[in-house]
Design an enzyme around this catalytic site. Sequence first.
Site, short mmCIF file in Angstrom:
data_model
loop_
_atom_site.label_atom_id
_atom_site.label_comp_id
_atom_site.label_asym_id
_atom_site.label_seq_id
_atom_site.Cartn_x
_atom_site.Cartn_y
_atom_site.Cartn_z
N THR A 1 50.61 42.39 36.88
CA THR A 1 50.72 41.30 37.86
C THR A 1 51.19 40.03 37.14
OG1 THR A 1 48.98 42.14 39.28
CG2 THR A 1 49.27 39.77 39.29
N ASP B 1 43.59 40.99 45.26
CA ASP B 1 43.20 39.57 45.21
C ASP B 1 44.38 38.62 45.17
OD1 ASP B 1 43.71 40.77 42.64
OD2 ASP B 1 43.10 38.85 41.75
N GLY C 1 43.89 41.40 37.26
CA GLY C 1 42.84 42.35 36.91
C GLY C 1 42.48 43.19 38.11
N1 ASP Z 1 44.99 41.93 40.64
C1 ASP Z 1 45.95 42.92 41.07
C2 ASP Z 1 45.39 43.67 42.24
O1 ASP Z 1 44.23 44.04 42.21
C3 ASP Z 1 46.32 43.88 40.00
C4 ASP Z 1 46.62 43.31 38.64
O2 ASP Z 1 46.36 42.15 38.36
O3 ASP Z 1 47.18 44.03 37.80
O4 ASP Z 1 46.11 43.97 43.15
#
Ligand code: ASP
Length: 342
Positions: free
Chosen positions: A208, A239, A259
């Site tokens: 992300t 999120d 995350g």
């Molecule tokens: N936070 C993102 C999600 O849960 C994924 C990531 O940060 O890699 O969709």
Amino acid sequence: MRRMTRFFTLFLAAPLLAAADASVYAQAAPASPARAPFALVLHGGAGTISRATMTPELEKEYRAALTQALVAGHQVLAGGGSSLDAIEAAIHIMEDSPLFNAGKGAVFTSAGKNELDASIMDGSTLHAGSVAGVMHVRHPISLARLVMEKSPHVMMVGSGAEAFGQQNGVELVPESYFFTQRRWDDLQRVQAAEKKGDDAPRDAKFGTVGVVALDRAGRLAAGTSTGGMTNKRWGRVGDAPIIGAGTYANARCAVSGTGHGEFFIRNNVASDICARAEYLRETLEQAATHVVMDKLVRQGGEGGVIAMDDRGNWTMPFNSSGMYRGHIGEDGKPQVWIYRDE
Ligand code: ASP
């Protein structure tokens, strides 16, 4: 204050993290300058990122892409542009790169599709825009900004968001645009592990992107863009597009996270950091460290954040083994880091 933070990190958080098989890292914030400087920090995802699983070529590519994004954001800020424009410019570079789980390099859902989420927030006005589950938008961060600026709403999803985008001139692409072999192979690995009843491979879930910027006028803003999590299903939304969870900005504080989104939503991570700084009068570093290294770790929530305050102080704690991240200040010297020990 710094000593207290260090004490906390070394003696309280470390055993917790060791138990959770995670690592501790919080980047030191520079001393507060007398006047607000412009600056920008970014992340390209947190997760199981180690030298052992990285090739020198790939590492070079990541560092180059992060640097390019930092320089693009800096150019906007140095020219007197707004933090929102800097965020959009830097995120476009990462959304166009197949390296990151955003835009072009988005991960696949369990049905083999790409469903993208993004949000942006202007700390100086508290205006915000977000989109979730879009499948044909080259730059979801720009659609989120259009929602903020050209609609009376904050959040739009799926085909409605895309119809609104089309009316407002957002660039649409066919679904095939988002195919990358690497992300497809990730999906196959995750699904094979699931079939066998094993845990998902830990290296298949990061990337992300997010940017936080402070412009010459002292305006803070934050933006985040993602493909979500590999093998997600049932229209799952993470999120990143949830204002307060993956993205938040006010006049004093701005945060973007990466995350395991479910933990970031339940803990309202981005706004919790800003609230702690404001209500408890914690430094940004203390507030972010508490939320990422203590609260999330206790719950097993893997990830990290980038955060900046209205003086240009910044911090980037993460409880995973690595986080793609970078900083650029007024001097225009881009700094990028990947692992926790650099
Ligand atoms: N936070 C993102 C999600 O849960 C994924 C990531 O940060 O890699 O969709």
